[in-house]
Design a protein around this motif. Structure first.
Motif, PDB file in Angstrom:
ATOM      1  N   LYS A 208       1.043  -1.130   0.112  1.00 32.12           N
ATOM      2  CA  LYS A 208       0.085   0.179  -0.199  1.00 32.12           C
ATOM      3  C   LYS A 208       0.587   0.938  -0.236  1.00 32.12           C
ATOM      4  O   LYS A 208       0.578   2.302  -0.910  1.00 32.12           O
ATOM      5  N   PRO A 209       1.892   1.483   1.060  1.00 29.87           N
ATOM      6  CA  PRO A 209       2.313   2.575   0.738  1.00 29.87           C
ATOM      7  C   PRO A 209       3.188   3.136  -0.466  1.00 29.87           C
ATOM      8  O   PRO A 209       3.549   2.044  -0.801  1.00 29.87           O
ATOM      9  N   ASP A 210       3.130   4.093  -0.503  1.00 31.11           N
ATOM     10  CA  ASP A 210       4.854   4.514  -1.588  1.00 31.11           C
ATOM     11  C   ASP A 210       5.755   4.872  -1.100  1.00 31.11           C
ATOM     12  O   ASP A 210       5.425   5.310  -0.155  1.00 31.11           O
ATOM     13  N   ARG A 211       7.044   4.107  -1.857  1.00 30.91           N
ATOM     14  CA  ARG A 211       8.405   4.671  -1.298  1.00 30.91           C
ATOM     15  C   ARG A 211       9.126   5.775  -2.108  1.00 30.91           C
ATOM     16  O   ARG A 211       9.533   4.545  -3.553  1.00 30.91           O
ATOM     17  N   ILE A 212       9.036   6.944  -1.450  1.00 34.09           N
ATOM     18  CA  ILE A 212       9.711   8.177  -2.864  1.00 34.09           C
ATOM     19  C   ILE A 212      11.020   8.104  -1.986  1.00 34.09           C
ATOM     20  O   ILE A 212      11.682   8.256  -1.491  1.00 34.09           O
ATOM     21  N   LEU A 213      11.195   8.354  -3.112  1.00 27.35           N
ATOM     22  CA  LEU A 213      13.170   8.495  -3.442  1.00 27.35           C
ATOM     23  C   LEU A 213      13.099   9.815  -3.091  1.00 27.35           C
ATOM     24  O   LEU A 213      12.455  10.732  -3.022  1.00 27.35           O
ATOM     25  N   PHE A 214      13.937  10.258  -1.607  1.00 26.90           N
ATOM     26  CA  PHE A 214      13.910  11.168  -1.065  1.00 26.90           C
ATOM     27  C   PHE A 214      14.691  12.464  -2.131  1.00 26.90           C
ATOM     28  O   PHE A 214      15.215  12.510  -2.842  1.00 26.90           O
ATOM     29  N   ASP A 215      13.731  13.773  -1.812  1.00 20.79           N
ATOM     30  CA  ASP A 215      13.572  14.855  -2.355  1.00 20.79           C
ATOM     31  C   ASP A 215      13.903  15.633  -1.136  1.00 20.79           C
ATOM     32  O   ASP A 215      12.510  16.116  -0.632  1.00 20.79           O
ATOM     33  N   LEU A 216      14.748  16.876  -0.894  1.00 25.48           N
ATOM     34  CA  LEU A 216      14.256  17.440   0.296  1.00 25.48           C
ATOM     35  C   LEU A 216      13.010  18.518   0.256  1.00 25.48           C
ATOM     36  O   LEU A 216      12.174  18.426   1.198  1.00 25.48           O
TER      37      LEU A 216
ATOM     38  N   ARG B 177      10.191  18.058  -1.903  1.00 24.90           N
ATOM     39  CA  ARG B 177       8.830  17.441  -2.083  1.00 24.90           C
ATOM     40  C   ARG B 177       8.541  16.671  -0.599  1.00 24.90           C
ATOM     41  O   ARG B 177       7.580  17.058  -0.217  1.00 24.90           O
ATOM     42  N   VAL B 178       9.945  16.611  -0.044  1.00 27.29           N
ATOM     43  CA  VAL B 178       9.380  16.306   1.796  1.00 27.29           C
ATOM     44  C   VAL B 178       8.795  17.307   2.077  1.00 27.29           C
ATOM     45  O   VAL B 178       7.988  17.310   3.234  1.00 27.29           O
ATOM     46  N   MET B 179      10.029  18.511   2.170  1.00 25.70           N
ATOM     47  CA  MET B 179       8.337  20.000   3.475  1.00 25.70           C
ATOM     48  C   MET B 179       7.827  20.357   2.753  1.00 25.70           C
ATOM     49  O   MET B 179       6.552  21.260   3.370  1.00 25.70           O
ATOM     50  N   ARG B 180       7.125  19.325   1.470  1.00 32.86           N
ATOM     51  CA  ARG B 180       5.859  19.517   0.772  1.00 32.86           C
ATOM     52  C   ARG B 180       4.758  19.058   1.821  1.00 32.86           C
ATOM     53  O   ARG B 180       3.609  19.225   0.828  1.00 32.86           O
ATOM     54  N   THR B 181       5.023  18.185   1.537  1.00 33.21           N
ATOM     55  CA  THR B 181       4.062  16.892   2.036  1.00 33.21           C
ATOM     56  C   THR B 181       3.880  16.587   3.876  1.00 33.21           C
ATOM     57  O   THR B 181       4.373  16.258   4.135  1.00 33.21           O
ATOM     58  N   GLY B 182       2.675  16.263   3.711  1.00 36.55           N
ATOM     59  CA  GLY B 182       1.944  16.178   5.196  1.00 36.55           C
ATOM     60  C   GLY B 182       1.680  14.579   5.672  1.00 36.55           C
ATOM     61  O   GLY B 182       2.536  14.438   4.538  1.00 36.55           O
ATOM     62  N   TYR B 183       2.014  14.801   6.593  1.00 35.14           N
ATOM     63  CA  TYR B 183       2.204  12.817   7.473  1.00 35.14           C
ATOM     64  C   TYR B 183       1.010  12.964   7.957  1.00 35.14           C
ATOM     65  O   TYR B 183      -0.053  13.785   8.392  1.00 35.14           O
ATOM     66  N   ARG B 184       0.539  11.358   8.311  1.00 36.84           N
ATOM     67  CA  ARG B 184      -0.170  11.261   9.183  1.00 36.84           C
ATOM     68  C   ARG B 184      -0.386  10.903  11.397  1.00 36.84           C
ATOM     69  O   ARG B 184       1.351  10.417  10.925  1.00 36.84           O
ATOM     70  N   LEU B 185      -1.002  11.222  11.750  1.00 42.13           N
ATOM     71  CA  LEU B 185      -0.381  11.540  13.058  1.00 42.13           C
ATOM     72  C   LEU B 185      -1.274   9.910  13.632  1.00 42.13           C
ATOM     73  O   LEU B 185      -0.936  10.131  14.686  1.00 42.13           O
ATOM     74  N   ASP B 186      -2.671   9.828  12.864  1.00 41.42           N
ATOM     75  CA  ASP B 186      -3.623   8.684  13.240  1.00 41.42           C
ATOM     76  C   ASP B 186      -2.787   7.315  12.693  1.00 41.42           C
ATOM     77  O   ASP B 186      -4.083   6.605  13.247  1.00 41.42           O
ATOM     78  N   ALA B 187      -2.506   6.873  12.050  1.00 41.28           N
ATOM     79  CA  ALA B 187      -1.891   5.862  11.477  1.00 41.28           C
ATOM     80  C   ALA B 187      -0.935   5.584  10.585  1.00 41.28           C
ATOM     81  O   ALA B 187       0.303   6.209  10.807  1.00 41.28           O
ATOM     82  N   TYR B 188      -0.499   4.509  10.475  1.00 36.67           N
ATOM     83  CA  TYR B 188       0.718   4.301   9.438  1.00 36.67           C
ATOM     84  C   TYR B 188       0.606   5.325   8.664  1.00 36.67           C
ATOM     85  O   TYR B 188       0.223   5.696   7.900  1.00 36.67           O
TER      86      TYR B 188
ATOM     87  N   GLU C  33      -1.144  11.573  -2.082  1.00 35.57           N
ATOM     88  CA  GLU C  33      -0.498  12.081  -3.145  1.00 35.57           C
ATOM     89  C   GLU C  33       0.736  11.623  -4.368  1.00 35.57           C
ATOM     90  O   GLU C  33       1.590  11.842  -3.546  1.00 35.57           O
ATOM     91  N   ARG C  34       0.923  11.221  -5.146  1.00 36.11           N
ATOM     92  CA  ARG C  34       2.376  11.486  -5.894  1.00 36.11           C
ATOM     93  C   ARG C  34       2.302  12.157  -7.130  1.00 36.11           C
ATOM     94  O   ARG C  34       1.300  12.608  -8.022  1.00 36.11           O
ATOM     95  N   LEU C  35       3.161  12.372  -7.548  1.00 33.39           N
ATOM     96  CA  LEU C  35       4.230  13.893  -8.160  1.00 33.39           C
ATOM     97  C   LEU C  35       4.628  12.865  -9.549  1.00 33.39           C
ATOM     98  O   LEU C  35       5.270  11.683  -9.081  1.00 33.39           O
ATOM     99  N   ALA C  36       4.553  13.391 -10.894  1.00 31.60           N
ATOM    100  CA  ALA C  36       5.135  12.912 -11.780  1.00 31.60           C
ATOM    101  C   ALA C  36       6.586  12.547 -12.007  1.00 31.60           C
ATOM    102  O   ALA C  36       7.498  12.104 -12.694  1.00 31.60           O
TER     103      ALA C  36
END
Ligand code: PHE
Ligand code: CO
Length: 301
Positions: A232-240, A242-253, A291-294
């Motif tokens: 299920k989860p996306d494993r995205i190659l690190f990009d600084l 991109r990481v700082m634009r992305t929200g995260y979940r507090l309530d689940a994996y 969400e995934r970006l091109a």
């Protein structure tokens, strides 16, 4: 050394531990977060080690045993080496002062006890001063898989092994200074995402395969399998950015994890002054966790 006598002593211990656990499930939870000294401005309290019950220590040992079995082949080598260096922590909830002496000799970090989550400025001030805030309470038996907040097991078992590693220990202190700076620049949510997606939920690509270095994951029985093995989860190659634009979940994996190629990649990317990045980020839209970006690189490539 181990023989028959040893084995039966182990299983007797186990049976009496089971009784302790069963009794604990019938007992209302004591408010362990309240013990210790009055909080000062840095919200540091006494650990109150003498006040831990047998139940607390059994819970610790169960969690410790369960995760130590699960993590070889899943956690990165730096984490596993750090865990071994902290061997005294296997017996029961460790005394933070004793453990701090070991950690201090390795990287100059110490543990400070807190009674729960602390406000951002207090948290980042501790990190910048090479102090790792650790909750002094441990989860109840009915919350083995999901304590409602980070407890002593998460803070110690999750964070300390990576803090035994000198370059990573420096990274976390830099993160503390970066947090205070972000706070002053009104950009804390961006820095908090970087902290979460690396320190807490980070994955690293190695020659042997994908490995975990994130503290929240290594301290979670479910998520340490989910993040590597679940489709299920996306494993995205690190990009600084991109990481700082992305929200995260507090309530689940998490819905996505970010994969670094090496710790050097992470340290190099985060060394520059972030002030110009925060200006760029203010003009970019946020990305939702799933969400995934091109332009995203995905693991495996
Ligand atoms: N280089 C960042 C800054 O100038 C600080 C930082 C370092 C943040 C390492 C996170 C990790 O703000
Ligand atoms: Co944590």
């Amino acid at each position: 050394m181990s023989g028959a006598g040893e084995a039966s002593r182990v299983s007797e211990d186990r049976a009496s531990e089971d009784r302790v656990m069963a009794r604990a499930l019938d007992t209302p939870a004591p408010n362990t977060a309240e013990f210790g000294a009055e909080p000062g401005g840095d919200l540091v309290v006494a650990q109150g080690w003498a006040e831990y019950t047998d139940i607390d220590h059994v819970i610790w040992r169960r969690l410790f045993e369960r995760q130590s079995q699960l993590l070889p082949g899943r956690a990165c080598d730096q984490y596993l080496a750090g865990l071994e260096g902290l061997g005294v922590a296997a017996d029961g909830i460790p005394d933070f002062e004793r453990l701090s002496d070991i950690l201090d000799r390795a990287t100059g970090w110490r543990i400070v006890a807190v009674s729960g989550l602390v406000p951002d400025h207090v948290f980042f001030t501790h990190l910048a001063a090479r102090r790792c805030p650790a909750a002094n309470w441990i989860r109840r038996p009915e919350q083995m898989d999901d304590p409602r907040e980070p407890d002593a097991f998460h803070d110690v078992f999750g964070h300390l092994p990576m803090l035994m590693n000198p370059p990573f220990a420096d990274y976390l202190a830099a993160c503390g200074r970066g947090g205070l700076k972000a706070l002053a620049l009104g950009a804390l949510p961006k820095l908090a995402r970087l902290y979460r997606y690396t320190v807490e939920f980070g994955l690293i690509r190695t020659a042997e395969g994908l490995r975990i270095y994130g503290s929240r994951i290594v301290s979670s029985h479910g998520e340490s399998r989910y993040c590597l093995e679940d489709p299920k989860p996306d494993r995205i190659l690190f990009d600084l950015l991109r990481v700082m634009r992305t929200g995260y979940r507090l309530d689940a994996y998490q819905d996505c994890y970010f994969v670094i190629d090496s710790f050097e990649q992470l340290f190099d990317a985060t060394r520059p002054d972030f002030a110009p990045y925060y200006e760029i980020l203010a003009r970019l839209s946020d990305v939702a966790p799933g969400e995934r970006l091109a332009e995203d690189g995905l693991y495996p490539a």
